[in-house]
Motif scaffolding. Structure first.
Motif, PDB file in Angstrom:
ATOM      1  N   ALA A  16       3.641   6.513   2.725  1.00  0.00           N
ATOM      2  CA  ALA A  16       2.907   7.785   2.625  1.00  0.00           C
ATOM      3  C   ALA A  16       3.720   8.920   3.250  1.00  0.00           C
ATOM      4  O   ALA A  16       3.183   9.741   4.004  1.00  0.00           O
ATOM      5  CB  ALA A  16       1.532   7.675   3.258  1.00  0.00           C
ATOM      6  N   ARG A  28       2.006   5.238  15.224  1.00  0.00           N
ATOM      7  CA  ARG A  28       1.255   5.731  14.064  1.00  0.00           C
ATOM      8  C   ARG A  28       0.067   4.817  13.770  1.00  0.00           C
ATOM      9  O   ARG A  28      -1.039   5.296  13.461  1.00  0.00           O
ATOM     10  CB  ARG A  28       2.170   5.819  12.850  1.00  0.00           C
ATOM     11  N   LEU A  71      -3.990   5.743  13.746  1.00  0.00           N
ATOM     12  CA  LEU A  71      -4.882   5.465  12.620  1.00  0.00           C
ATOM     13  C   LEU A  71      -6.085   4.630  13.068  1.00  0.00           C
ATOM     14  O   LEU A  71      -7.223   4.880  12.644  1.00  0.00           O
ATOM     15  CB  LEU A  71      -4.118   4.735  11.512  1.00  0.00           C
ATOM     16  N   ALA A  92      -9.174   4.074  10.519  1.00  0.00           N
ATOM     17  CA  ALA A  92      -8.535   4.002   9.198  1.00  0.00           C
ATOM     18  C   ALA A  92      -7.861   2.646   8.992  1.00  0.00           C
ATOM     19  O   ALA A  92      -6.629   2.547   8.844  1.00  0.00           O
ATOM     20  CB  ALA A  92      -7.532   5.135   9.034  1.00  0.00           C
ATOM     21  N   GLY A 126      -7.905   0.636   6.473  1.00  0.00           N
ATOM     22  CA  GLY A 126      -7.266   0.461   5.176  1.00  0.00           C
ATOM     23  C   GLY A 126      -5.836   0.958   5.192  1.00  0.00           C
ATOM     24  O   GLY A 126      -4.926   0.296   4.661  1.00  0.00           O
ATOM     25  N   GLU A 127      -5.601   2.113   5.809  1.00  0.00           N
ATOM     26  CA  GLU A 127      -4.243   2.643   5.924  1.00  0.00           C
ATOM     27  C   GLU A 127      -3.390   1.769   6.836  1.00  0.00           C
ATOM     28  O   GLU A 127      -2.201   1.562   6.583  1.00  0.00           O
ATOM     29  CB  GLU A 127      -4.280   4.075   6.457  1.00  0.00           C
ATOM     30  N   THR A 169      -1.840  -1.122   5.075  1.00  0.00           N
ATOM     31  CA  THR A 169      -0.642  -0.777   4.317  1.00  0.00           C
ATOM     32  C   THR A 169       0.597  -0.810   5.210  1.00  0.00           C
ATOM     33  O   THR A 169       1.670  -1.247   4.781  1.00  0.00           O
ATOM     34  CB  THR A 169      -0.796   0.624   3.695  1.00  0.00           C
ATOM     35  N   LEU A 170       0.474  -0.365   6.454  1.00  0.00           N
ATOM     36  CA  LEU A 170       1.626  -0.294   7.361  1.00  0.00           C
ATOM     37  C   LEU A 170       1.980  -1.653   7.963  1.00  0.00           C
ATOM     38  O   LEU A 170       3.132  -1.889   8.325  1.00  0.00           O
ATOM     39  CB  LEU A 170       1.350   0.699   8.485  1.00  0.00           C
TER      40      LEU A 170
END
Length: 285
Positions: free
Chosen positions: A138, A146, A150, A155, A157-158, A161-162
């Motif tokens: 992103a 980071r 989040l 967050a 869901g984000e 991803t990481l």
């Protein structure tokens, strides 16, 4: 070499690159990390917010099958040791052909052992230094800080991803005040170490892992304001499951944030909302 808190996509790239290089050269691959987390020594006045416990970190790194995993102690003496002296100690214990680190890595007293300095040290001691670039997701670098930010906003869901996997909490199930049982939603209350970071207060759709079995769950993090609670807890309601969980180890994998924590005017309103949360979680999971 690295702290590897969370073992996110950047850490994974570093470890797999090291293993691939070792295989190509016919050498042994080794991953080195520290215990306790260096921040516990460097910033003793600030609370730790760890993404992974040492046991979880070991399990995650082991999944990549390096030949060796080295857990090195980090003390005030370590903090005061120069990068050159520290690498001399490593070379005496585990001679290196190549050292792989992240591009922003620095070690040793006053963090003087950055990549450029490590290359000079390597020329002296006979090892090369390789760097792995940051993974971008992103349009931003993936980092443990980071991910913590989040999580502070719920967050998950984000975060998934990481990390390349769901964020998880693992703990022993202990007895709570058993209020959930009285309203038809018995919950498993997790005991977690104080340094374990938690997602923001609220309700989440999770998978609960119990003895290798995956069970959908709705998890509440917070103080339970409807009951005028004061202590922050992590409680999971396992869907379509019954049994005695006390004393067992449960892992919760966080897939979606359903809502923030709310104070309801009465128990009936709370029960109605929980039923909606369960329905929403079943749809998502």
């Amino acid at each position: 070499m690295g702290k590897f808190d969370g073992l996110h996509l950047g850490h994974q790239r570093l470890i797999t690159t090291t293993i691939e290089r070792a295989a190509a050269l016919g050498l042994i691959s080794a991953v080195l990390t520290w215990e306790p987390h260096p921040y516990a020594v460097l910033r003793p006045d600030q609370p730790l917010r760890l993404l992974t416990s040492l046991a979880e970190k070991i399990d995650l790194i082991a999944g990549y099958n390096p030949n060796r995993l080295i857990i090195a102690p980090f003390t005030r003496e370590t903090m005061a040791t120069s990068a050159s002296s520290y690498m001399a100690q490593i070379m005496a214990a585990q001679p290196l052909r190549e050292l792989w680190v992240g591009e922003g890595f620095a070690m040793g007293r006053a963090r003087a052992g950055d990549v450029a300095n490590l290359m000079l040290i390597g020329m002296e001691f006979g090892f090369a230094v390789g760097t792995v670039s940051k993974v971008i997701a992103a349009d931003q670098p993936v980092s443990s800080s980071r991910i913590r930010d989040l999580l502070a906003h719920g967050a998950v869901g984000e975060v998934m991803t990481l990390l390349g996997r769901p964020f998880s909490l693992c703990g022993r199930v202990i007895k709570g005040d058993q209020r959930g049982r009285t309203i038809g939603f018995p919950t498993a209350n997790l005991a977690l170490p104080p340094e374990q970071i938690l997602p923001a207060d609220g309700v989440y759709a999770c998978h609960a892992i119990l003895d290798g079995t995956d069970i959908p769950a709705v998890t509440n993090i917070g103080v339970r304001p409807t009951f005028d609670g004061l202590r922050r807890t992590v409680e999971a309601y396992l869907l379509n499951w019954s049994g005695d969980l006390y004393g067992q180890t449960l892992r919760l994998e966080f897939h979606a944030h359903l809502r923030g924590e709310q104070k309801f005017p009465n128990i009936e309103a709370l029960v109605k909302q929980i039923k909606q949360d369960v329905s929403h979680a079943q749809m998502l999971l």
